[in-house]
Design a protein around this motif. Structure first.
Motif, PDB file in Angstrom:
ATOM      1  N   ASP A  11      41.880   1.979 -13.030  1.00 16.22           N
ATOM      2  CA  ASP A  11      40.646   1.679 -12.322  1.00 16.22           C
ATOM      3  C   ASP A  11      40.291   2.852 -11.406  1.00 16.22           C
ATOM      4  OD1 ASP A  11      38.817  -0.816 -11.660  1.00 16.22           O
ATOM      5  OD2 ASP A  11      39.249   0.167  -9.734  1.00 16.22           O
ATOM      6  N   GLU A  12      39.004   3.089 -11.217  1.00 17.19           N
ATOM      7  CA  GLU A  12      38.582   4.211 -10.364  1.00 17.19           C
ATOM      8  C   GLU A  12      39.139   4.091  -8.951  1.00 17.19           C
ATOM      9  OE1 GLU A  12      34.523   6.516  -8.824  1.00 17.19           O
ATOM     10  OE2 GLU A  12      34.361   4.826 -10.235  1.00 17.19           O
ATOM     11  N   SER A  13      39.364   2.862  -8.483  1.00 19.38           N
ATOM     12  CA  SER A  13      39.880   2.669  -7.127  1.00 19.38           C
ATOM     13  C   SER A  13      41.244   3.325  -6.938  1.00 19.38           C
ATOM     14  CB  SER A  13      39.979   1.175  -6.809  1.00 19.38           C
ATOM     15  OG  SER A  13      40.880   0.523  -7.689  1.00 19.38           O
ATOM     16  N   VAL A  14      42.021   3.472  -8.025  1.00 20.67           N
ATOM     17  CA  VAL A  14      43.336   4.107  -7.932  1.00 20.67           C
ATOM     18  C   VAL A  14      43.201   5.545  -7.436  1.00 20.67           C
ATOM     19  CG1 VAL A  14      45.365   4.839  -9.244  1.00 20.67           C
ATOM     20  CG2 VAL A  14      44.288   2.627  -9.735  1.00 20.67           C
ATOM     21  N   LEU A  15      42.129   6.222  -7.863  1.00 21.40           N
ATOM     22  CA  LEU A  15      41.918   7.606  -7.446  1.00 21.40           C
ATOM     23  C   LEU A  15      41.455   7.702  -5.999  1.00 21.40           C
ATOM     24  CD1 LEU A  15      40.065   9.097 -10.555  1.00 21.40           C
ATOM     25  CD2 LEU A  15      42.518   9.057 -10.076  1.00 21.40           C
ATOM     26  N   ARG A  16      40.866   6.629  -5.509  1.00 22.09           N
ATOM     27  CA  ARG A  16      40.294   6.652  -4.160  1.00 22.09           C
ATOM     28  C   ARG A  16      41.237   6.065  -3.107  1.00 22.09           C
ATOM     29  NH1 ARG A  16      36.308  10.313  -4.777  1.00 22.09           N
ATOM     30  NH2 ARG A  16      35.143   9.883  -6.718  1.00 22.09           N
TER      31      ARG A  16
ATOM     32  N   VAL B 296      38.313   3.722 -15.596  1.00 22.91           N
ATOM     33  CA  VAL B 296      37.237   2.730 -15.659  1.00 22.91           C
ATOM     34  C   VAL B 296      36.417   2.862 -14.379  1.00 22.91           C
ATOM     35  CG1 VAL B 296      36.648   0.287 -15.790  1.00 22.91           C
ATOM     36  CG2 VAL B 296      38.641   1.146 -17.035  1.00 22.91           C
ATOM     37  N   PRO B 297      35.144   3.233 -14.465  1.00 25.11           N
ATOM     38  CA  PRO B 297      34.338   3.423 -13.252  1.00 25.11           C
ATOM     39  C   PRO B 297      34.081   2.103 -12.538  1.00 25.11           C
ATOM     40  CG  PRO B 297      32.970   3.580 -15.205  1.00 25.11           C
ATOM     41  CD  PRO B 297      34.384   3.498 -15.703  1.00 25.11           C
ATOM     42  N   PHE B 298      33.758   2.205 -11.262  1.00 18.39           N
ATOM     43  CA  PHE B 298      33.521   1.011 -10.449  1.00 18.39           C
ATOM     44  C   PHE B 298      32.526   0.054 -11.098  1.00 18.39           C
ATOM     45  CE2 PHE B 298      34.845   3.699  -6.643  1.00 18.39           C
ATOM     46  CZ  PHE B 298      36.026   2.996  -6.445  1.00 18.39           C
ATOM     47  N   ALA B 299      31.510   0.592 -11.735  1.00 18.77           N
ATOM     48  CA  ALA B 299      30.446  -0.247 -12.305  1.00 18.77           C
ATOM     49  C   ALA B 299      30.956  -1.212 -13.365  1.00 18.77           C
ATOM     50  CB  ALA B 299      29.347   0.645 -12.892  1.00 18.77           C
ATOM     51  N   LEU B 300      32.078  -0.870 -14.033  1.00 19.69           N
ATOM     52  CA  LEU B 300      32.615  -1.720 -15.097  1.00 19.69           C
ATOM     53  C   LEU B 300      33.994  -2.274 -14.754  1.00 19.69           C
ATOM     54  CD1 LEU B 300      31.532   0.387 -18.200  1.00 19.69           C
ATOM     55  CD2 LEU B 300      30.488  -1.722 -17.342  1.00 19.69           C
TER      56      LEU B 300
ATOM     57  N   PHE C 280      42.732  -4.049 -24.262  1.00 19.48           N
ATOM     58  CA  PHE C 280      42.940  -2.615 -24.060  1.00 19.48           C
ATOM     59  C   PHE C 280      41.863  -1.811 -24.788  1.00 19.48           C
ATOM     60  CE2 PHE C 280      44.887   1.546 -24.429  1.00 19.48           C
ATOM     61  CZ  PHE C 280      45.418   1.716 -23.162  1.00 19.48           C
ATOM     62  N   ASP C 281      41.514  -2.265 -25.986  1.00 17.18           N
ATOM     63  CA  ASP C 281      40.437  -1.582 -26.707  1.00 17.18           C
ATOM     64  C   ASP C 281      39.141  -1.601 -25.898  1.00 17.18           C
ATOM     65  OD1 ASP C 281      42.118  -1.055 -28.803  1.00 17.18           O
ATOM     66  OD2 ASP C 281      41.405  -2.689 -30.075  1.00 17.18           O
ATOM     67  N   ARG C 282      38.856  -2.744 -25.296  1.00 12.28           N
ATOM     68  CA  ARG C 282      37.641  -2.859 -24.479  1.00 12.28           C
ATOM     69  C   ARG C 282      37.725  -1.929 -23.262  1.00 12.28           C
ATOM     70  NH1 ARG C 282      33.917  -6.784 -22.429  1.00 12.28           N
ATOM     71  NH2 ARG C 282      32.625  -5.613 -20.944  1.00 12.28           N
ATOM     72  N   LEU C 283      38.898  -1.839 -22.671  1.00  4.02           N
ATOM     73  CA  LEU C 283      39.069  -0.951 -21.523  1.00  4.02           C
ATOM     74  C   LEU C 283      38.799   0.508 -21.903  1.00  4.02           C
ATOM     75  CD1 LEU C 283      42.294  -2.537 -20.003  1.00  4.02           C
ATOM     76  CD2 LEU C 283      40.111  -2.297 -18.795  1.00  4.02           C
TER      77      LEU C 283
ATOM     78  N   VAL D  51      35.517   6.039 -18.935  1.00 10.29           N
ATOM     79  CA  VAL D  51      34.926   7.323 -19.312  1.00 10.29           C
ATOM     80  C   VAL D  51      35.887   8.059 -20.235  1.00 10.29           C
ATOM     81  CG1 VAL D  51      33.616   7.456 -17.163  1.00 10.29           C
ATOM     82  CG2 VAL D  51      35.864   8.530 -17.291  1.00 10.29           C
ATOM     83  N   THR D  52      35.407   9.032 -20.956  1.00 11.49           N
ATOM     84  CA  THR D  52      36.228   9.767 -21.917  1.00 11.49           C
ATOM     85  C   THR D  52      37.338  10.541 -21.204  1.00 11.49           C
ATOM     86  OG1 THR D  52      34.876  11.753 -21.790  1.00 11.49           O
ATOM     87  CG2 THR D  52      34.212  10.049 -23.394  1.00 11.49           C
ATOM     88  N   PRO D  53      38.374  10.957 -21.950  1.00 11.83           N
ATOM     89  CA  PRO D  53      39.413  11.782 -21.323  1.00 11.83           C
ATOM     90  C   PRO D  53      38.878  13.059 -20.681  1.00 11.83           C
ATOM     91  CG  PRO D  53      40.207  10.900 -23.407  1.00 11.83           C
ATOM     92  CD  PRO D  53      38.756  10.534 -23.317  1.00 11.83           C
ATOM     93  N   ASP D  54      37.900  13.716 -21.306  1.00  7.76           N
ATOM     94  CA  ASP D  54      37.327  14.926 -20.713  1.00  7.76           C
ATOM     95  C   ASP D  54      36.599  14.608 -19.411  1.00  7.76           C
ATOM     96  OD1 ASP D  54      38.307  16.563 -22.662  1.00  7.76           O
ATOM     97  OD2 ASP D  54      36.453  16.609 -23.840  1.00  7.76           O
ATOM     98  N   ARG D  55      35.821  13.535 -19.438  1.00 11.62           N
ATOM     99  CA  ARG D  55      35.114  13.124 -18.227  1.00 11.62           C
ATOM    100  C   ARG D  55      36.098  12.682 -17.151  1.00 11.62           C
ATOM    101  NH1 ARG D  55      32.057  13.571 -14.219  1.00 11.62           N
ATOM    102  NH2 ARG D  55      31.043  11.688 -13.428  1.00 11.62           N
ATOM    103  N   THR D  56      37.218  12.084 -17.573  1.00 12.24           N
ATOM    104  CA  THR D  56      38.253  11.678 -16.616  1.00 12.24           C
ATOM    105  C   THR D  56      38.800  12.892 -15.879  1.00 12.24           C
ATOM    106  OG1 THR D  56      38.909   9.670 -17.810  1.00 12.24           O
ATOM    107  CG2 THR D  56      40.585  10.724 -16.420  1.00 12.24           C
ATOM    108  N   ARG D  57      39.032  13.987 -16.600  1.00 17.22           N
ATOM    109  CA  ARG D  57      39.534  15.193 -15.943  1.00 17.22           C
ATOM    110  C   ARG D  57      38.515  15.700 -14.920  1.00 17.22           C
ATOM    111  NH1 ARG D  57      43.579  18.205 -17.537  1.00 17.22           N
ATOM    112  NH2 ARG D  57      42.435  20.125 -17.086  1.00 17.22           N
ATOM    113  N   GLN D  58      37.245  15.578 -15.212  1.00 15.62           N
ATOM    114  CA  GLN D  58      36.221  15.971 -14.244  1.00 15.62           C
ATOM    115  C   GLN D  58      36.272  15.072 -13.006  1.00 15.62           C
ATOM    116  OE1 GLN D  58      32.387  16.087 -16.212  1.00 15.62           O
ATOM    117  NE2 GLN D  58      33.216  17.182 -17.981  1.00 15.62           N
ATOM    118  N   MET D  59      36.513  13.778 -13.228  1.00 19.27           N
ATOM    119  CA  MET D  59      36.613  12.853 -12.099  1.00 19.27           C
ATOM    120  C   MET D  59      37.834  13.163 -11.242  1.00 19.27           C
ATOM    121  SD  MET D  59      35.467   9.169 -13.718  1.00 19.27           S
ATOM    122  CE  MET D  59      35.542   8.343 -12.116  1.00 19.27           C
TER     123      MET D  59
END
Length: 290
Positions: A180-185, A215-219, A266-269, A274-282
């Motif tokens: 979840d995105e919250s883990v990064l924050r 997984v971004p906050f929105a989802l 897990f498939d839905r997650l 976001v994609t792995p590339d976008r994850t690295r940007q995050m």
């Protein structure tokens, strides 16, 4: 009749017990023998045979030898191969020295994790243990007070670091983590520790067998409401397992419908994330914003 090929069962003792138990069940069923009769033959009960076949208890060579005889396995080479694997299944894993720190249910997980070929994990609060830095793990193990960490905390951190060696061995398992995105924050351990942790993630995700998605906050919270880990194995005798930890213990799910439910989650997650590339940007952006 043929027994398990030892070359195809190179996992830890927990995995070997499950493989051997599954083979004993097939031999018993092929011989049309009930669990009750099999239990009686080894001075046990039907429930003992059930536990043996599920790999939930250790195997005694004498019991297995008697069962092989009852099931019609008379070829000495096959018997010797099976009994040699029984010996291996009873040898303690590398984590044995941490037994005083780990409840039984977690010892089983470490053994199964060691044997897995694919590890799929979803986390909502912390990074997966296999991806944590030593400082990040220490902050968690010490409940946010790493400066006052005692010997037990340091050993817990050592256990976590030892588990991570599976990612760097020959034939390392494929690790696919969704967080979840919250883990990064969440500033576990403070600014410096989180910066180091994010740098570590950026390095880890360069490895071809490791995939990380956010997984971004929105989802957040739609596909699954709690953390879980799925383990998949190379041995056909080993079913996929879902591991769910809670404060008082853990659940191991291996029924087909249960595993399928979590597999779809897990498939839905992975779709929501976001994609792995976008994850690295995050990851890079989160580091810059600390």
């Amino acid at each position: 009749m043929t027994t398990v090929d030892p070359a195809a069962s190179s996992g830890g003792p927990t995995a070997l017990r499950i493989v051997l138990g599954a083979q004993l069940r097939r031999l018993r069923e092929a011989a049309d023998i009930t669990r009750a009769d099999a239990g009686y033959s080894i001075r046990g009960s039907e429930s003992k045979i059930s536990r043996l076949e599920l790999g939930r208890v250790g195997l005694k060579e004498r019991d297995v030898s008697d069962l092989l005889t009852m099931y019609g396995v008379t070829d000495q080479t096959e018997r010797d191969t099976f009994l040699e694997m029984v010996k291996r299944s009873n040898q303690p894993g590398w984590w044995h020295r941490f037994n005083d720190l780990m409840p039984d249910w977690f010892q089983d997980f470490v053994g199964l994790e060691e044997a897995a070929t694919r590890i799929l994990t979803y986390e909502l609060q912390f990074l997966p243990g296999l991806m944590q830095t030593e400082d990040y793990a220490r902050a968690i193990a010490s409940h946010g007070r790493p400066d006052s960490a005692g010997p037990d905390v340091e050993r817990r951190v050592g256990l976590r670091m030892s588990r991570q060696k599976i990612l760097h061995r020959p034939g390392a398992p494929r690790l696919w983590a969704v967080i979840d995105e919250s883990v990064l924050r969440r500033p576990i351990g403070g600014r410096e520790i989180m910066m180091g942790q994010l740098d570590h993630l950026l390095e880890l995700t360069k490895q071809p067998q490791i995939t990380l998605q956010v997984v971004p906050f929105a989802l957040s919270g739609y596909a699954a409401e709690s953390p879980f880990t799925m383990l998949r194995f190379g041995e056909p005798e080993l079913p996929d397992l879902v591991y769910i930890e809670h404060l008082a213990g853990a659940l191991y799910l291996d029924k087909r419908d249960e595993v399928e439910l979590y597999s779809r989650a897990f498939d839905r997650l992975t779709v929501d994330a976001v994609t792995p590339d976008r994850t690295r940007q995050m990851l890079a952006k989160a580091r810059a914003e600390i």
